[in-house]
Design a protein around this motif. Structure first.
Motif, PDB file in Angstrom:
ATOM      1  N   ARG A 144      -9.550   5.325  -1.687  1.00 48.46           N
ATOM      2  CA  ARG A 144      -9.968   4.190  -0.856  1.00 48.46           C
ATOM      3  C   ARG A 144      -8.845   3.754   0.074  1.00 48.46           C
ATOM      4  O   ARG A 144      -9.093   3.386   1.217  1.00 48.46           O
ATOM      5  CB  ARG A 144     -10.457   3.025  -1.730  1.00 48.46           C
ATOM      6  CG  ARG A 144     -11.901   3.268  -2.214  1.00 48.46           C
ATOM      7  CD  ARG A 144     -12.405   2.183  -3.158  1.00 48.46           C
ATOM      8  NE  ARG A 144     -13.183   1.158  -2.453  1.00 48.46           N
ATOM      9  CZ  ARG A 144     -13.970   0.264  -3.068  1.00 48.46           C
ATOM     10  NH1 ARG A 144     -14.090   0.278  -4.400  1.00 48.46           N
ATOM     11  NH2 ARG A 144     -14.639  -0.622  -2.385  1.00 48.46           N
ATOM     12  N   VAL A 145      -7.622   3.776  -0.416  1.00 47.99           N
ATOM     13  CA  VAL A 145      -6.496   3.426   0.467  1.00 47.99           C
ATOM     14  C   VAL A 145      -6.414   4.433   1.614  1.00 47.99           C
ATOM     15  O   VAL A 145      -6.238   4.053   2.786  1.00 47.99           O
ATOM     16  CB  VAL A 145      -5.158   3.365  -0.315  1.00 47.99           C
ATOM     17  CG1 VAL A 145      -3.985   3.176   0.643  1.00 47.99           C
ATOM     18  CG2 VAL A 145      -5.205   2.224  -1.341  1.00 47.99           C
ATOM     19  N   HIS A 146      -6.604   5.703   1.289  1.00 45.36           N
ATOM     20  CA  HIS A 146      -6.555   6.713   2.351  1.00 45.36           C
ATOM     21  C   HIS A 146      -7.737   6.553   3.307  1.00 45.36           C
ATOM     22  O   HIS A 146      -7.607   6.798   4.512  1.00 45.36           O
ATOM     23  CB  HIS A 146      -6.456   8.120   1.760  1.00 45.36           C
ATOM     24  CG  HIS A 146      -5.046   8.454   1.368  1.00 45.36           C
ATOM     25  ND1 HIS A 146      -4.209   9.189   2.174  1.00 45.36           N
ATOM     26  CD2 HIS A 146      -4.308   8.095   0.281  1.00 45.36           C
ATOM     27  CE1 HIS A 146      -3.015   9.282   1.593  1.00 45.36           C
ATOM     28  NE2 HIS A 146      -3.054   8.625   0.435  1.00 45.36           N
ATOM     29  N   ALA A 147      -8.880   6.127   2.777  1.00 43.46           N
ATOM     30  CA  ALA A 147     -10.033   5.886   3.658  1.00 43.46           C
ATOM     31  C   ALA A 147      -9.747   4.711   4.600  1.00 43.46           C
ATOM     32  O   ALA A 147     -10.090   4.756   5.786  1.00 43.46           O
ATOM     33  CB  ALA A 147     -11.286   5.606   2.823  1.00 43.46           C
ATOM     34  N   ILE A 148      -9.098   3.673   4.082  1.00 47.72           N
ATOM     35  CA  ILE A 148      -8.742   2.525   4.939  1.00 47.72           C
ATOM     36  C   ILE A 148      -7.780   2.993   6.033  1.00 47.72           C
ATOM     37  O   ILE A 148      -7.953   2.676   7.215  1.00 47.72           O
ATOM     38  CB  ILE A 148      -8.118   1.383   4.092  1.00 47.72           C
ATOM     39  CG1 ILE A 148      -9.155   0.808   3.104  1.00 47.72           C
ATOM     40  CG2 ILE A 148      -7.590   0.266   4.997  1.00 47.72           C
ATOM     41  CD1 ILE A 148      -8.584  -0.190   2.092  1.00 47.72           C
TER      42      ILE A 148
ATOM     43  N   PRO B 175     -10.670  -6.409  -0.181  1.00 47.40           N
ATOM     44  CA  PRO B 175      -9.330  -6.310   0.414  1.00 47.40           C
ATOM     45  C   PRO B 175      -9.289  -5.436   1.669  1.00 47.40           C
ATOM     46  O   PRO B 175      -8.413  -5.621   2.513  1.00 47.40           O
ATOM     47  CB  PRO B 175      -8.468  -5.724  -0.703  1.00 47.40           C
ATOM     48  CG  PRO B 175      -9.410  -5.177  -1.715  1.00 47.40           C
ATOM     49  CD  PRO B 175     -10.705  -5.884  -1.561  1.00 47.40           C
ATOM     50  N   ASN B 176     -10.241  -4.497   1.821  1.00 44.59           N
ATOM     51  CA  ASN B 176     -10.210  -3.639   3.008  1.00 44.59           C
ATOM     52  C   ASN B 176     -10.385  -4.433   4.304  1.00 44.59           C
ATOM     53  O   ASN B 176      -9.973  -3.989   5.372  1.00 44.59           O
ATOM     54  CB  ASN B 176     -11.290  -2.552   2.923  1.00 44.59           C
ATOM     55  CG  ASN B 176     -12.682  -3.149   2.822  1.00 44.59           C
ATOM     56  OD1 ASN B 176     -12.963  -3.891   1.887  1.00 44.59           O
ATOM     57  ND2 ASN B 176     -13.533  -2.865   3.783  1.00 44.59           N
TER      58      ASN B 176
ATOM     59  N   LYS C 193      -2.008  -9.122   0.314  1.00 42.17           N
ATOM     60  CA  LYS C 193      -0.594  -9.230   0.706  1.00 42.17           C
ATOM     61  C   LYS C 193       0.037  -7.854   0.853  1.00 42.17           C
ATOM     62  O   LYS C 193       0.791  -7.600   1.798  1.00 42.17           O
ATOM     63  CB  LYS C 193       0.184 -10.010  -0.359  1.00 42.17           C
ATOM     64  CG  LYS C 193       0.083 -11.513  -0.243  1.00 42.17           C
ATOM     65  CD  LYS C 193       1.070 -12.091  -1.258  1.00 42.17           C
ATOM     66  CE  LYS C 193       0.942 -13.542  -1.472  1.00 42.17           C
ATOM     67  NZ  LYS C 193       1.843 -14.028  -2.537  1.00 42.17           N
ATOM     68  N   ALA C 194      -0.262  -6.971  -0.095  1.00 35.44           N
ATOM     69  CA  ALA C 194       0.336  -5.631  -0.052  1.00 35.44           C
ATOM     70  C   ALA C 194      -0.165  -4.861   1.167  1.00 35.44           C
ATOM     71  O   ALA C 194       0.604  -4.144   1.825  1.00 35.44           O
ATOM     72  CB  ALA C 194       0.017  -4.875  -1.345  1.00 35.44           C
ATOM     73  N   ILE C 195      -1.445  -5.022   1.481  1.00 36.37           N
ATOM     74  CA  ILE C 195      -1.999  -4.310   2.649  1.00 36.37           C
ATOM     75  C   ILE C 195      -1.397  -4.875   3.939  1.00 36.37           C
ATOM     76  O   ILE C 195      -0.977  -4.124   4.824  1.00 36.37           O
ATOM     77  CB  ILE C 195      -3.542  -4.401   2.660  1.00 36.37           C
ATOM     78  CG1 ILE C 195      -4.106  -3.564   1.513  1.00 36.37           C
ATOM     79  CG2 ILE C 195      -4.109  -3.942   4.002  1.00 36.37           C
ATOM     80  CD1 ILE C 195      -5.604  -3.738   1.293  1.00 36.37           C
ATOM     81  N   ALA C 196      -1.326  -6.203   4.032  1.00 38.48           N
ATOM     82  CA  ALA C 196      -0.763  -6.811   5.240  1.00 38.48           C
ATOM     83  C   ALA C 196       0.692  -6.374   5.414  1.00 38.48           C
ATOM     84  O   ALA C 196       1.131  -6.031   6.519  1.00 38.48           O
ATOM     85  CB  ALA C 196      -0.866  -8.338   5.163  1.00 38.48           C
TER      86      ALA C 196
END
Lengths: 428, 428
Positions: A80-84, A131-132, A161-164
């Protein structure tokens, strides 16, 4: 945090965002794409930290007893992180909406007026548990030259927070202006109220979430709000419909993905074809496990279906349920839709061109379909490349809202000394 | 009236307006023009009644001790009524904005998507003491296919009622839908609050009046509001300016009609030309009776001028007063404008194309002029035929707001049986 601290912190973010917006408006299309690709890489490089933060949210959610569906929306994994990140790369590749000349005219007095697409400025995004959205919304705003202040739900605060942070740390070495993407690092309810009052720094708020969230923002906001309300979408099966096509469209629009806003909720059937059509429709819907709620005339033909209540006509089921009504005429269908629709998307199934035109010109909804599925009410399907949502508003953005709709415009007027009253100066 | 009566009365007007809006959306351009001409005739035919009603307002105003300026805004005479009617005829002759095809695309799957301009629906107009707004605003809304609910100030209530009645009685025999133009016949303050909460029936509110009125509507409204705030307009005299032209433009923009929003309030002068330019500018402005308020560097060159305070930089004088500042560079001018401007209109005077482009691409205002007067920030001057105001918002309408900006858009999508997932049906 005290009210004063919350206020001070958010206003300080507003000031920084305004400065960032001025810087963003100057960036070339190429520069923004470079920054976006660096941000995508930032997400990939920080996948481990993002998943670690996400695990904290999941643990807290489990302890709080969040439902399985909510936990599922919250949960990230490597894929999912790679998809984002892949989504960010895709946005980088889209055409830049900023700077396009929309109109050009030279007036009789010789002044030349050019209307250009420009960024809006600073956009506030208030969202719930996915979160996405932190990445999706910030990236679309950035591509359109806007700074963002994001306020996510408490369930996803660590992930957000981690994504930002990953977006910022990836983008900044590539030239992302400081403050272009900011996440409010706390989730006090008051922060929504402070954002809604900060019209000095926020040009627009887009709430992404349920009706309660949108209502709350609408009642507080001093700046424009673009709302993505329910989709109570209708299909009208005309007397002159190709009935097999009508069944296929209702099936596709209702059952292919019932949880989305462009899915169908109500079917209206012309009385002259109801007796022949309804049993065939019911057979197909039964195969899909759809519960039918019908008005009296439907139940005369399909005695086994549940009776629809008045509430059914204004309910977005987002589920395998459909309300069905028999109508006397095209005009009755139009009147029903104008009364109960959420002005999102409606479809007429007919071979009669005049009926289709009357349907499309008489209904006050964003998208009016003829002989195809309402599921095409979507930014990607419209060729927008990406969408931030589907607006149920009529001002500024209506229907699928893509990069162009995240922009404003500006007039640049060039002259050669034209004055409103030249004679007045000559006679001085 | 009780709160309940006010609420019931306005909601009933809302329901009627919504029905009228559906009817209006169906009218042809010719039909709307015919109705408008009949409305203009209605004003002429009822001029005596309008003047009689106006006399009541003037008498009440005099008894209340209204200022001469306010009484003047309120006062109608035969010629003014005929001018209002002439304005209606002019709008009748303008091109119809509704139904224009804005975009057309056929997607790879064969669906054809047409984006069409359509009316917004029902527009609320809240205004103060000028009775001509009753006609001007209603007529522009009607031309663009919208129903209106008008709420005027108490000072003009008799005049407003008489004008609304004349428009209705003139228009209805020609086909004006019932409820297309409605004036709230009472002026309780609560009516503004009720309108602002009626998002079920009002798609947009446009407040026409002072800052206090706009602020009040913004803080209450649940629907979009288009604001026409102050014009704190700037002129920047670049190092490379034609100085005679700079004087002419500042003179025209400041003194030709100082009471309007596109008039100039502040001039910024590049330091390298200040010593030469300022005495010439002061001489011209003195001839016009303009009071200059300068910063310290201006006062070194023009020792007799008053010192500008911090407040001067954000004041819309609407009078023969100008604030002047010396700046170090184009970038300083841009920064000053982005800090203090109301984002309405700004002008750069320069022969340097690169400087003009930088100015126009770096300032976040609706209209950016180069070498001509800011007084051209106006719907008529832009060729819009008429304007309802100059929006200082960035969403939906920015700058001069004409008939097109009183419209929304809608997508009409035509297919031949396209489904989101065809295979899923074939494998049923």
């Amino acid at each position: 945090m005290t009210s004063e601290e919350i206020h001070k912190s958010i206003y300080s973010m507003g000031q920084t965002a305004r400065n960032a917006a001025h810087a963003l408006a100057q960036l070339s299309a190429e520069k923004k794409s470079d920054i976006l690709r660096a941000m995508a890489q930032g997400l990939r490089d920080n996948a481990a930290e993002i998943l670690e933060a996400n695990a904290k949210d999941i643990k807290a959610g489990e302890e709080k007893g969040l439902s399985g569906a909510l936990l599922d929306r919250l949960r990230l994994d490597e894929a999912r992180v790679h998809a984002i990140a892949g989504g960010v790369d895709q946005v980088a590749d889209l055409p830049d909406p900023v700077g396009e000349e929309l109109e050009q005219t030279t007036r009789p007095n010789g002044i030349s007026i050019t209307k250009l697409r420009v960024p809006i400025g600073v956009i506030g995004i208030i969202f719930e548990s996915r979160p996405n959205v932190t990445s999706d919304a910030a990236v679309l705003c950035l591509k359109s030259g806007n700074a963002t202040i994001l306020r996510g739900g408490s369930e996803a605060i660590h992930s957000n927070k981690a994504i930002a942070k990953a977006l910022q740390s990836g983008g900044e070495p590539a030239g992302l202006p400081e403050g272009a993407i900011q996440l409010i690092p706390f989730t006090d309810r008051e922060s929504v109220q402070v954002m809604a009052g900060m019209d000095k720094y926020l040009d627009l708020i887009i709430p992404r979430g349920g009706k309660g969230l949108i209502e709350a923002v609408v009642s507080l906001a001093r700046m424009p709000v673009i709302k993505h309300y329910d989709g109570i979408c209708h299909a009208y099966v005309d007397r002159d419909a190709d009935q097999d096509l009508a069944i296929a469209i209702i099936d596709d629009a209702k059952t292919q993905k019932p949880s989305v806003c462009n899915a169908l909720e109500t079917a209206l059937i012309h009385k002259d074809v109801a007796a022949e059509f309804l049993p065939k429709l019911a057979e197909r819907l039964n195969k899909r496990g759809v519960e039918i709620r019908g008005d009296e005339r439907v139940r005369e033909i399909l005695p086994d279906v549940k009776a629809a209540s008045e509430d059914d006509w204004s309910t977005e089921y987002l589920d395998l349920i459909i309300s069905i009504k028999v109508v006397d005429s095209l005009d009755d269908a139009i009147a029903h839709i104008n009364e109960y629709s959420s002005q999102h998307s409606e479809v007429i199934i007919t071979t009669n061109e005049a009926a289709a035109q009357r349907f499309q010109s008489s209904i006050d909804s964003a998208c009016l379909f003829h002989n195809c599925s309402t599921r095409f009410a979507d930014g990607e399907e419209f060729g927008f490349g990406a969408e931030i949502g589907i607006s149920t508003d009529k001002l500024h953005a209506r229907g699928p809202m893509g990069l162009k709709e995240l922009c404003s415009y500006q007039y640049r007027i060039n002259g050669e000394g034209q004055l409103k009253d030249k004679a007045r100066q000559e006679n001085l």
